[in-house]
Design a protein around this motif. Sequence first.
Motif, short mmCIF file in Angstrom:
data_model
loop_
_atom_site.label_atom_id
_atom_site.label_comp_id
_atom_site.label_asym_id
_atom_site.label_seq_id
_atom_site.Cartn_x
_atom_site.Cartn_y
_atom_site.Cartn_z
N TYR A 36 -93.20 -99.60 17.14
CA TYR A 36 -93.17 -98.25 17.02
C TYR A 36 -92.16 -97.77 18.13
N LYS A 43 -92.50 -88.51 24.97
CA LYS A 43 -92.96 -88.39 23.42
C LYS A 43 -93.41 -89.61 22.78
N ILE A 44 -92.85 -90.74 22.94
CA ILE A 44 -93.35 -92.03 22.46
C ILE A 44 -94.79 -92.12 22.87
N ARG A 94 -86.74 -83.86 23.46
CA ARG A 94 -86.54 -85.33 23.02
C ARG A 94 -87.32 -86.34 23.42
N TYR A 150 -83.95 -95.35 16.46
CA TYR A 150 -83.54 -94.52 15.42
C TYR A 150 -83.82 -93.33 15.40
N SER A 151 -84.96 -92.78 16.05
CA SER A 151 -85.28 -91.13 16.31
C SER A 151 -84.67 -90.82 17.75
N HIS A 152 -84.34 -91.68 18.45
CA HIS A 152 -83.77 -91.34 19.85
C HIS A 152 -84.97 -90.52 20.70
N TRP A 153 -85.93 -90.98 20.62
CA TRP A 153 -87.18 -90.31 21.43
C TRP A 153 -87.09 -90.74 22.59
N ASP A 211 -88.51 -98.63 17.07
CA ASP A 211 -87.91 -97.83 16.03
C ASP A 211 -87.81 -96.22 16.38
N LYS A 212 -88.53 -95.67 17.18
CA LYS A 212 -88.62 -94.54 17.64
C LYS A 212 -87.56 -94.05 18.72
#
Length: 230
Positions: A68, A82-83, A143, A75-78, A71-72
Amino acid sequence: MRKEKIGQLSKDEALSKAAFLCSVSEHCASQIYEKLQAWDVSGEDANDILNRLMEEGFIDNTRFSRAYCHDKFLYSHWGKVKIVQMLRRLRLSEDEIAEGVSTISEKDYLEALNGALRSKDRTLKDTNVYQRKGKLVRHLLSRGFEMELVIDAVDEVIEDETKLSNYKSGNNYVVNGVTISDIDWDRVMEARTTSPVGFSTAFIPKYSDAIDGAKEFLKFLCSDKGMEIY
């Protein structure tokens, strides 16, 4: 022999279906538990199924946390804030969360933060420093990046822009008596944003139509005076 039915699925059918989901993609325990509830599986049987899936390696919350976070971030640039919030919503333990977050490289993390900052900064038209700073801070916090890192990074960018504006003369920049055109400046800034923070070298795009001027400005950036600014 008749199978014991639980809603529309038997216990064995629910187990097989859950195992299939876990074999296709990573799921944590709480996600599969919610699926079992949606299939009208009783709490007792759902717990039995979860235990079986964990024993056989279909579910591993620590493994899920690593995937998780990867990927976050990638790909999501978190950011990490936030993660972590999202993993807590999925009811992972603090140890499981920490294990996942630890897989994010600090170097990559800071580069991602600065990349997001530079990208947003290029879209802003505000000339008021406080308004500009506020928008940059809010964007990075949304973000999921940490407040302390955000403030430091934004302050550095604002300070750079303020110092550089002192060299502005009309539509050009004057550095040590040498006039640098806007075209040269844009090419150098483009080269700078593709280089790591604290760079000692930079690359000028091959398609640049201002290579000579850009080279001269890069020499200035690496000089004692340039180091004072950057």
